[in-house]
Design a protein around this motif. Structure first.
Motif, PDB file in Angstrom:
ATOM      1  N   ARG A  10      58.363  92.945   6.562  1.00 50.42           N
ATOM      2  CA  ARG A  10      58.773  91.542   6.520  1.00 50.42           C
ATOM      3  C   ARG A  10      59.891  91.286   7.543  1.00 50.42           C
ATOM      4  O   ARG A  10      59.836  90.344   8.328  1.00 50.42           O
ATOM      5  CB  ARG A  10      59.266  91.218   5.114  1.00 50.42           C
ATOM      6  N   ARG A  65      49.185  96.971   0.981  1.00 47.58           N
ATOM      7  CA  ARG A  65      49.155  95.540   1.275  1.00 47.58           C
ATOM      8  C   ARG A  65      50.577  95.061   1.526  1.00 47.58           C
ATOM      9  O   ARG A  65      51.533  95.668   1.067  1.00 47.58           O
ATOM     10  CB  ARG A  65      48.554  94.766   0.118  1.00 47.58           C
ATOM     11  N   GLU A 124      53.434  91.754   1.476  1.00 48.19           N
ATOM     12  CA  GLU A 124      53.749  90.651   0.578  1.00 48.19           C
ATOM     13  C   GLU A 124      53.238  89.321   1.124  1.00 48.19           C
ATOM     14  O   GLU A 124      53.281  88.320   0.446  1.00 48.19           O
ATOM     15  CB  GLU A 124      55.269  90.545   0.367  1.00 48.19           C
ATOM     16  N   ASP A 125      52.823  89.290   2.356  1.00 48.17           N
ATOM     17  CA  ASP A 125      52.325  88.028   2.906  1.00 48.17           C
ATOM     18  C   ASP A 125      51.179  88.327   3.872  1.00 48.17           C
ATOM     19  O   ASP A 125      50.827  89.473   4.103  1.00 48.17           O
ATOM     20  CB  ASP A 125      53.445  87.256   3.605  1.00 48.17           C
ATOM     21  N   MET A 126      50.619  87.275   4.434  1.00 50.23           N
ATOM     22  CA  MET A 126      49.447  87.454   5.279  1.00 50.23           C
ATOM     23  C   MET A 126      49.847  88.078   6.603  1.00 50.23           C
ATOM     24  O   MET A 126      50.834  87.697   7.207  1.00 50.23           O
ATOM     25  CB  MET A 126      48.772  86.109   5.511  1.00 50.23           C
ATOM     26  N   TYR A 185      54.213  80.596   2.056  1.00 45.43           N
ATOM     27  CA  TYR A 185      54.526  81.491   3.173  1.00 45.43           C
ATOM     28  C   TYR A 185      54.025  82.906   2.887  1.00 45.43           C
ATOM     29  O   TYR A 185      53.651  83.629   3.783  1.00 45.43           O
ATOM     30  CB  TYR A 185      56.038  81.508   3.384  1.00 45.43           C
ATOM     31  N   ASP A 186      54.053  83.278   1.589  1.00 48.40           N
ATOM     32  CA  ASP A 186      53.714  84.673   1.294  1.00 48.40           C
ATOM     33  C   ASP A 186      52.649  84.825   0.207  1.00 48.40           C
ATOM     34  O   ASP A 186      51.495  85.046   0.506  1.00 48.40           O
ATOM     35  CB  ASP A 186      54.987  85.451   0.948  1.00 48.40           C
ATOM     36  N   VAL A 187      53.037  84.710  -1.046  1.00 46.39           N
ATOM     37  CA  VAL A 187      52.077  84.949  -2.130  1.00 46.39           C
ATOM     38  C   VAL A 187      51.746  83.611  -2.801  1.00 46.39           C
ATOM     39  O   VAL A 187      52.219  82.564  -2.381  1.00 46.39           O
ATOM     40  CB  VAL A 187      52.658  85.940  -3.164  1.00 46.39           C
ATOM     41  N   PRO A 193      48.409  80.975  -0.024  1.00 45.61           N
ATOM     42  CA  PRO A 193      48.542  81.324   1.384  1.00 45.61           C
ATOM     43  C   PRO A 193      47.258  81.013   2.143  1.00 45.61           C
ATOM     44  O   PRO A 193      46.172  81.343   1.667  1.00 45.61           O
ATOM     45  CB  PRO A 193      48.795  82.839   1.360  1.00 45.61           C
TER      46      PRO A 193
END
Lengths: 200, 343
Positions: A88, A170, A172-174, B173-175, B192
């Motif tokens: 991140r 994985r 925490e975000d895309m 932004y994330d989950v 997302p």
């Protein structure tokens, strides 16, 4: 009495049954053991920089010995949460502005096996804190120590060198890159060009 | 004595439960069109289901009473042989009526649900476009530029003009998070990679509170935001004020605080318009002191809480992405003094 019954039953049962009885217990034990990979040490403060850090790797003669191990390096590189946080911050603090997603662009690639300034977590930490010639700025006092360690652990994981047990599957975000545990392992090799120039 | 105590506990419980019916964050006190429509559907469901519940229990009691009466009749007189009860016209008629009632109740519920669903999708005239981006664990709020209104970015607070619909564009932004202001509307997820919309039409002035309603990680519980419903004039004044950059600090301590803010880790995540800090990883702090709370509703916005939050974020909100930045007590003091100038 019951225990004895159980043992007799196990002896009588075929090997398949025995596995069926012991299997779940084994799975439980292994699962519980893996809980530690995500231990979150939230209040940790990596309060001081490593002691070994020298200002320059330029020295006469062959490259010197690698710096001594720092116990914090093992703590950060063996923990899935720290590596995921590093991923991140890698974006937050604009590392991807030059290194892109690890493939390199303006700055060198971080996914390959070449390390101009060393591929150990301690060495990556030093590179981030001190900055390096040709454009890598120093982030001393900009990024708190704990976050630098997390980024260093993530950068090391980018070339597949993280502890297999600690690699997060994985983020925490895309993200535009595959999960870290899918990255090919590339053991660090000294960069001949850098060695020639006096680096490690 | 014991009974008195029990009565006291009961009264306190009731008072607490009823106290929940009115407040900053409750769906039992709807103040927006959407929440009122949802409240309507809730009342209809309560009425239909309540009637059915009472009827079912009544029939059950009647069946028990009837079985006992029949058993008594068999034992005293030579009644019909078991398993061959005579036809009872009243029972048949009641069952037919019951089926009709169930069908009518379901039709009523489907109709009301359809109408409310349709009304939730309606947007009134002149909607205010707002974009909300959920982060772990705070809310980025952006008043999009429309017509002559330029864009305004703030965090963890949503100002809404009275009687004007606001169309909230929801992104994550994330989950996956979920946007929920119970007094104004139902929950809508922020997912997302896709954009959802929710319309809010507030009809009463005053403060409200919203909360993330989808588990999103360690600090899901401390991911709230303040909602301020104000008159259109007050809203425009607020918007105009938010547009201004921060004033240059006057005192020496504040100036030193600004220097700390710009040179330490703060500037890597936060922005203060009119200073060197321009990052967008954390909340925009240009008008920090105009907000009621800090750290997404975790603490009230006071000097002490600000200092505590900066000195040890992980103690206030364990797991938050705000790191502990080593600062001397003088630096910390001046930094907080500087933040207090961000009105």
């Amino acid at each position: 009495m019951q225990g004895a019954d159980c043992r007799v039953a196990l002896r009588r049962a075929g090997p398949v049954r025995r596995v069926a009885a012991i299997g779940p217990a084994l799975v439980c034990a292994v699962t519980l053991a893996s809980c530690h990979r995500e231990d979150r040490n939230l209040s940790a403060t990596a309060d001081s920089a490593p002691k070994f850090v020298a200002l320059s790797d330029l020295r006469p003669g062959p490259p010197g010995p690698p710096p001594p191990d720092d116990p914090r390096a093992a703590e950060y590189e063996g923990n899935a949460t720290h590596i995921a946080n590093g991923q991140r911050y890698f974006q937050w603090f604009n590392c991807n502005g030059c290194h892109f997603n690890g493939g390199g662009g303006i700055g060198p690639a971080l996914m390959d096996d070449k390390w101009r300034y060393g591929g150990k977590t301690e060495q990556i930490y030093a590179s981030i804190v001190q900055g390096r010639p040709n454009g890598m700025p120093s982030f001393k006092d900009k990024i708190p120590d704990q976050q630098v360690w997390e980024i260093a652990a993530y950068v090391r994981a980018l070339s597949g060198n993280a502890d297999k047990l600690a690699e997060p599957s994985r983020a925490e975000d895309m993200r535009s890159i595959p999960p870290i545990n899918n990255i090919d392992r590339q053991p660090p090799k000294p960069d001949p060009a850098a060695t020639k120039a006096g680096g490690q | 004595m014991k009974r008195n105590a029990r009565g006291g506990v009961l009264a306190t419980g009731l008072a607490l439960a009823l106290g929940g019916c009115r407040g900053l964050q409750t769906m039992l006190d709807p103040v927006g069109d959407q929440a009122r429509h949802i409240d309507d559907i809730w009342r209809v469901m309560l009425a239909v289901c309540g009637v059915m519940y009472v009827l079912v229990l009544g029939f059950l009691a009647w069946a028990l009473w009837r079985a006992r009466r029949n058993a008594a009749a068999v034992s005293t007189a030579d009644g019909p042989v078991a398993g061959h009860s005579p036809a009872e016209p009243i029972l048949e008629r009641t069952l037919t009526g019951w089926t009709g009632l169930v069908v009518a109740g379901l039709i009523l519920l489907v109709t009301v649900s359809f109408l409310v669903d349709r009304s939730l999708a309606e947007v009134g005239p002149d909607p205010l476009p707002v974009k909300v981006v959920a982060h772990q664990w705070w809310w980025e709020v952006e008043y999009k530029s429309s017509g002559a209104d330029p864009q305004v970015t703030t965090a963890n607070e949503l100002h809404l003009p009275l009687d004007r619909p606001a169309v909230i564009e929801l992104q994550s932004y994330d989950v996956i998070h979920s946007f929920w202001v119970p007094n104004l509307a139902g929950k809508t997820d922020l997912i997302p990679g896709r954009t959802n919309y929710v319309t809010l039409t507030p009809r009463r002035l005053g403060p409200l509170r919203g909360q993330c309603a989808e588990f999103c990680g360690l600090q899901h519980a401390r991911m709230a935001f303040d909602v301020v419903v104000e008159t259109p004039q007050a809203f425009e004044a607020w918007r105009a004020k938010q547009l201004k950059p921060a004033d240059a600090p006057a005192g020496a301590a504040e100036a030193h605080g600004k220097q700390v803010f710009e040179s330490k880790a703060c500037a890597l995540c936060h922005a203060v318009q009119g200073s060197e800090a321009g990052a967008s990883n954390g909340p925009d702090l240009t008008h920090l002191m105009s907000r009621g709370h800090i750290a997404a509703g975790a603490r009230p916005n006071t000097r002490g809480d600000l200092a505590a939050w900066i000195a040890d974020p992980q103690g206030v909100k364990p797991g938050a992405t705000m790191p502990r930045v080593p600062l001397s007590s003088e630096d910390l003091n001046d930094l907080v003094s500087y933040l207090e100038t961000l009105k």
